[in-house]
Design a protein around this motif. Structure first.
Motif, PDB file in Angstrom:
ATOM      1  N   ARG A   8       0.706  -1.138   0.076  1.00 42.48           N
ATOM      2  CA  ARG A   8       0.026   0.075   0.001  1.00 42.48           C
ATOM      3  C   ARG A   8       1.028   1.332  -0.071  1.00 42.48           C
ATOM      4  NH1 ARG A   8      -4.166  -1.948   4.925  1.00 42.48           N
ATOM      5  NH2 ARG A   8      -5.087  -3.529   3.489  1.00 42.48           N
ATOM      6  N   GLY A   9       0.407   2.474  -0.756  1.00 38.51           N
ATOM      7  CA  GLY A   9       0.993   3.515  -0.656  1.00 38.51           C
ATOM      8  C   GLY A   9       1.961   3.943  -1.705  1.00 38.51           C
ATOM      9  N   ILE A  10       2.266   2.934  -2.540  1.00 43.98           N
ATOM     10  CA  ILE A  10       3.708   2.918  -3.318  1.00 43.98           C
ATOM     11  C   ILE A  10       3.017   3.001  -4.777  1.00 43.98           C
ATOM     12  CG2 ILE A  10       5.077   1.499  -1.974  1.00 43.98           C
ATOM     13  CD1 ILE A  10       4.744  -0.815  -3.897  1.00 43.98           C
ATOM     14  N   GLY A  11       1.701   3.213  -4.882  1.00 46.97           N
ATOM     15  CA  GLY A  11       1.274   3.431  -6.343  1.00 46.97           C
ATOM     16  C   GLY A  11       0.715   2.227  -7.084  1.00 46.97           C
ATOM     17  N   LEU A  12       0.913   0.991  -6.409  1.00 44.33           N
ATOM     18  CA  LEU A  12       0.232  -0.212  -6.997  1.00 44.33           C
ATOM     19  C   LEU A  12      -1.204  -0.214  -7.461  1.00 44.33           C
ATOM     20  CD1 LEU A  12       1.086  -3.066  -8.098  1.00 44.33           C
ATOM     21  CD2 LEU A  12       0.771  -3.964  -5.890  1.00 44.33           C
ATOM     22  N   GLY A  13      -2.000   0.298  -6.404  1.00 45.00           N
ATOM     23  CA  GLY A  13      -3.356   0.443  -6.423  1.00 45.00           C
ATOM     24  C   GLY A  13      -3.587   1.249  -8.042  1.00 45.00           C
ATOM     25  N   SER A  14      -3.131   2.470  -8.206  1.00 41.92           N
ATOM     26  CA  SER A  14      -3.434   3.087  -9.134  1.00 41.92           C
ATOM     27  C   SER A  14      -3.083   2.348 -10.481  1.00 41.92           C
ATOM     28  CB  SER A  14      -2.583   4.239  -9.203  1.00 41.92           C
ATOM     29  OG  SER A  14      -3.161   5.198  -8.407  1.00 41.92           O
ATOM     30  N   LEU A  15      -1.899   1.660 -10.351  1.00 40.05           N
ATOM     31  CA  LEU A  15      -1.467   0.977 -11.600  1.00 40.05           C
ATOM     32  C   LEU A  15      -2.333  -0.373 -11.884  1.00 40.05           C
ATOM     33  CD1 LEU A  15       0.849   0.188 -13.820  1.00 40.05           C
ATOM     34  CD2 LEU A  15       2.012  -1.282 -12.044  1.00 40.05           C
ATOM     35  N   LEU A  16      -2.758  -1.022 -10.840  1.00 42.10           N
ATOM     36  CA  LEU A  16      -3.766  -2.167 -11.034  1.00 42.10           C
ATOM     37  C   LEU A  16      -5.171  -1.523 -11.454  1.00 42.10           C
ATOM     38  CD1 LEU A  16      -3.106  -4.286  -7.924  1.00 42.10           C
ATOM     39  CD2 LEU A  16      -2.287  -4.665 -10.359  1.00 42.10           C
ATOM     40  N   MET A  17      -5.501  -0.322 -11.485  1.00 44.48           N
ATOM     41  CA  MET A  17      -6.787   0.061 -11.889  1.00 44.48           C
ATOM     42  C   MET A  17      -6.802   0.657 -13.251  1.00 44.48           C
ATOM     43  SD  MET A  17      -9.894   0.739 -10.963  1.00 44.48           S
ATOM     44  CE  MET A  17      -9.954   0.425  -9.304  1.00 44.48           C
ATOM     45  N   ARG A  18      -5.383   0.531 -13.790  1.00 43.92           N
ATOM     46  CA  ARG A  18      -5.221   1.142 -15.239  1.00 43.92           C
ATOM     47  C   ARG A  18      -6.013   0.189 -16.304  1.00 43.92           C
ATOM     48  NH1 ARG A  18      -1.991   4.208 -18.134  1.00 43.92           N
ATOM     49  NH2 ARG A  18      -1.439   3.464 -20.130  1.00 43.92           N
ATOM     50  N   PRO A  19      -5.885  -1.085 -16.176  1.00 43.81           N
ATOM     51  CA  PRO A  19      -6.736  -1.891 -17.153  1.00 43.81           C
ATOM     52  C   PRO A  19      -8.305  -1.674 -17.122  1.00 43.81           C
ATOM     53  CG  PRO A  19      -5.080  -3.285 -16.075  1.00 43.81           C
ATOM     54  CD  PRO A  19      -5.106  -1.981 -15.189  1.00 43.81           C
ATOM     55  N   ALA A  60     -10.356   5.137   6.955  1.00 38.65           N
ATOM     56  CA  ALA A  60      -9.491   6.267   7.261  1.00 38.65           C
ATOM     57  C   ALA A  60      -9.049   6.247   8.550  1.00 38.65           C
ATOM     58  CB  ALA A  60     -10.180   7.623   6.814  1.00 38.65           C
ATOM     59  N   GLY A  61      -8.716   5.326   9.115  1.00 37.04           N
ATOM     60  CA  GLY A  61      -8.238   5.220  10.477  1.00 37.04           C
ATOM     61  C   GLY A  61      -6.928   5.856  10.962  1.00 37.04           C
ATOM     62  N   THR A  62      -6.406   6.219  10.064  1.00 41.26           N
ATOM     63  CA  THR A  62      -5.078   7.235  10.269  1.00 41.26           C
ATOM     64  C   THR A  62      -5.152   8.214   9.276  1.00 41.26           C
ATOM     65  OG1 THR A  62      -3.517   5.735   9.246  1.00 41.26           O
ATOM     66  CG2 THR A  62      -3.554   4.974  11.304  1.00 41.26           C
ATOM     67  N   THR A  63      -4.115   8.936   9.635  1.00 43.43           N
ATOM     68  CA  THR A  63      -4.016  10.446   8.387  1.00 43.43           C
ATOM     69  C   THR A  63      -3.500   9.804   7.371  1.00 43.43           C
ATOM     70  OG1 THR A  63      -3.970  12.055  10.521  1.00 43.43           O
ATOM     71  CG2 THR A  63      -3.004  12.434   8.014  1.00 43.43           C
ATOM     72  N   ARG A  64      -2.527   8.884   7.624  1.00 42.06           N
ATOM     73  CA  ARG A  64      -2.027   8.351   6.235  1.00 42.06           C
ATOM     74  C   ARG A  64      -2.931   7.521   5.337  1.00 42.06           C
ATOM     75  NH1 ARG A  64       0.481   3.828   4.300  1.00 42.06           N
ATOM     76  NH2 ARG A  64       2.337   3.998   3.097  1.00 42.06           N
ATOM     77  N   GLU A  65      -3.601   6.415   6.070  1.00 46.76           N
ATOM     78  CA  GLU A  65      -4.659   5.650   5.505  1.00 46.76           C
ATOM     79  C   GLU A  65      -5.613   6.502   4.654  1.00 46.76           C
ATOM     80  OE1 GLU A  65      -6.193   3.553   8.649  1.00 46.76           O
ATOM     81  OE2 GLU A  65      -4.536   1.850   8.472  1.00 46.76           O
ATOM     82  N   VAL A  79      -3.805   8.263   1.465  1.00 38.63           N
ATOM     83  CA  VAL A  79      -3.550   7.225   0.630  1.00 38.63           C
ATOM     84  C   VAL A  79      -4.982   6.890  -0.158  1.00 38.63           C
ATOM     85  CG1 VAL A  79      -2.909   4.785   0.224  1.00 38.63           C
ATOM     86  CG2 VAL A  79      -1.591   6.427   1.660  1.00 38.63           C
ATOM     87  N   ARG A  80      -5.916   6.832   0.566  1.00 39.00           N
ATOM     88  CA  ARG A  80      -7.238   6.569  -0.022  1.00 39.00           C
ATOM     89  C   ARG A  80      -7.568   7.604  -1.013  1.00 39.00           C
ATOM     90  NH1 ARG A  80     -12.153   6.997   3.822  1.00 39.00           N
ATOM     91  NH2 ARG A  80     -11.426   9.070   3.318  1.00 39.00           N
ATOM     92  N   GLN A 103     -14.814  17.859   8.055  1.00 44.50           N
ATOM     93  CA  GLN A 103     -13.465  18.618   7.693  1.00 44.50           C
ATOM     94  C   GLN A 103     -12.301  17.848   7.621  1.00 44.50           C
ATOM     95  OE1 GLN A 103     -13.824  22.092  10.421  1.00 44.50           O
ATOM     96  NE2 GLN A 103     -11.841  21.164  11.661  1.00 44.50           N
ATOM     97  N   ASP A 104     -12.349  16.925   8.246  1.00 43.91           N
ATOM     98  CA  ASP A 104     -10.808  16.079   8.123  1.00 43.91           C
ATOM     99  C   ASP A 104     -10.738  15.083   6.852  1.00 43.91           C
ATOM    100  OD1 ASP A 104     -10.107  17.102  10.604  1.00 43.91           O
ATOM    101  OD2 ASP A 104     -10.992  15.424  11.483  1.00 43.91           O
ATOM    102  N   ARG A 105     -11.987  15.199   6.094  1.00 43.96           N
ATOM    103  CA  ARG A 105     -11.932  14.388   4.480  1.00 43.96           C
ATOM    104  C   ARG A 105     -11.841  12.816   5.010  1.00 43.96           C
ATOM    105  NH1 ARG A 105      -7.329  16.823   3.770  1.00 43.96           N
ATOM    106  NH2 ARG A 105      -6.469  15.024   2.592  1.00 43.96           N
ATOM    107  N   THR A 106     -12.657  12.487   6.166  1.00 45.18           N
ATOM    108  CA  THR A 106     -12.674  11.131   6.286  1.00 45.18           C
ATOM    109  C   THR A 106     -13.676  10.219   5.626  1.00 45.18           C
ATOM    110  OG1 THR A 106     -13.621  11.311   8.503  1.00 45.18           O
ATOM    111  CG2 THR A 106     -11.362  11.235   8.435  1.00 45.18           C
ATOM    112  N   TRP A 107     -14.794  10.994   5.387  1.00 45.30           N
ATOM    113  CA  TRP A 107     -16.082  10.120   4.734  1.00 45.30           C
ATOM    114  C   TRP A 107     -16.761  11.071   3.824  1.00 45.30           C
ATOM    115  CZ3 TRP A 107     -21.437  11.077   6.627  1.00 45.30           C
ATOM    116  CH2 TRP A 107     -21.543  11.875   7.458  1.00 45.30           C
TER     117      TRP A 107
END
Length: 182
Positions: A84-95, A119-124, A127-128, A144-148
């Motif tokens: 997670r967080g390295i761009g693999l999800g975006s790459l897999l979404m490509r097809p 969005a359990g953590t700020t990082r999660e 990334v989402r 305002q925290d953009r969690t949902w």
């Protein structure tokens, strides 16, 4: 049913390496499925473990119906934390995005609902949110925290095709089935 298979090598200059086997199929004109499975490394992750299983659907416009397309079945998640967080999800979404954009007409995209549970953590959360924003989604956040919140209306033609690259120093190479999926 046509099935395409490609093996990806994800590697970092610090020596970390992962292999991911990607399977893309479109059993009919209305559905496409992408499965990604762990192919091995020295990280102690079980070979064959599911990384992702995502789908897309497309319904053509008819007389009084605008049709629609949908990404995922309510959840798009990488099941292996180390990926997670390295761009693999975006790459897999490509097809899946390519498949949607290849359909005959631009149709409304079924809205994406974001859950605070993802969005359990700020990082999660970040990334989402970045994942969906890279695909062209804009959101009306309910806090305002953009969690949902929910994505704003958009057409399939507005989906953005993700790049064939990773982030944070990770590099991707196709090592088997080159060009089959990506």
């Amino acid at each position: 049913m046509e099935e395409k298979i490609e093996r990806l090598r994800l590697w970092h200059q610090d020596g970390r390496e992962h292999f991911v086997d990607v399977v893309f199929s479109s059993p009919n004109q209305s559905v496409a499925v992408l499965g990604a499975y762990y192919g091995g490394s020295c990280a102690g992750i079980e070979v064959g473990k599911r990384v992702a299983l995502w789908s897309a659907s497309y319904e053509s416009p008819l007389l009084s119906d605008d049709g629609h397309t949908q990404l995922g079945d309510g959840r798009i998640d990488l099941e292996i934390e180390a990926l997670r967080g390295i761009g693999l999800g975006s790459l897999l979404m490509r097809p899946l995005v390519l498949w949607i954009k290849s359909r005959a007409a631009s149709v409304p995209v079924v809205p994406i609902d974001l859950s605070a549970d993802d969005a359990g953590t700020t990082r999660e959360r970040d990334v989402r949110n970045r994942f969906y924003e890279k695909l062209g989604f804009e959101f009306a956040y309910s806090d305002q925290d953009r969690t949902w919140g929910a994505s704003l209306p958009m057409l399939s033609s507005a989906l953005i095709l993700p790049a064939v690259q990773l982030s944070r120093g990770w590099i991707v190479d196709s090592v088997d089935g080159v060009g089959e999926v990506f």
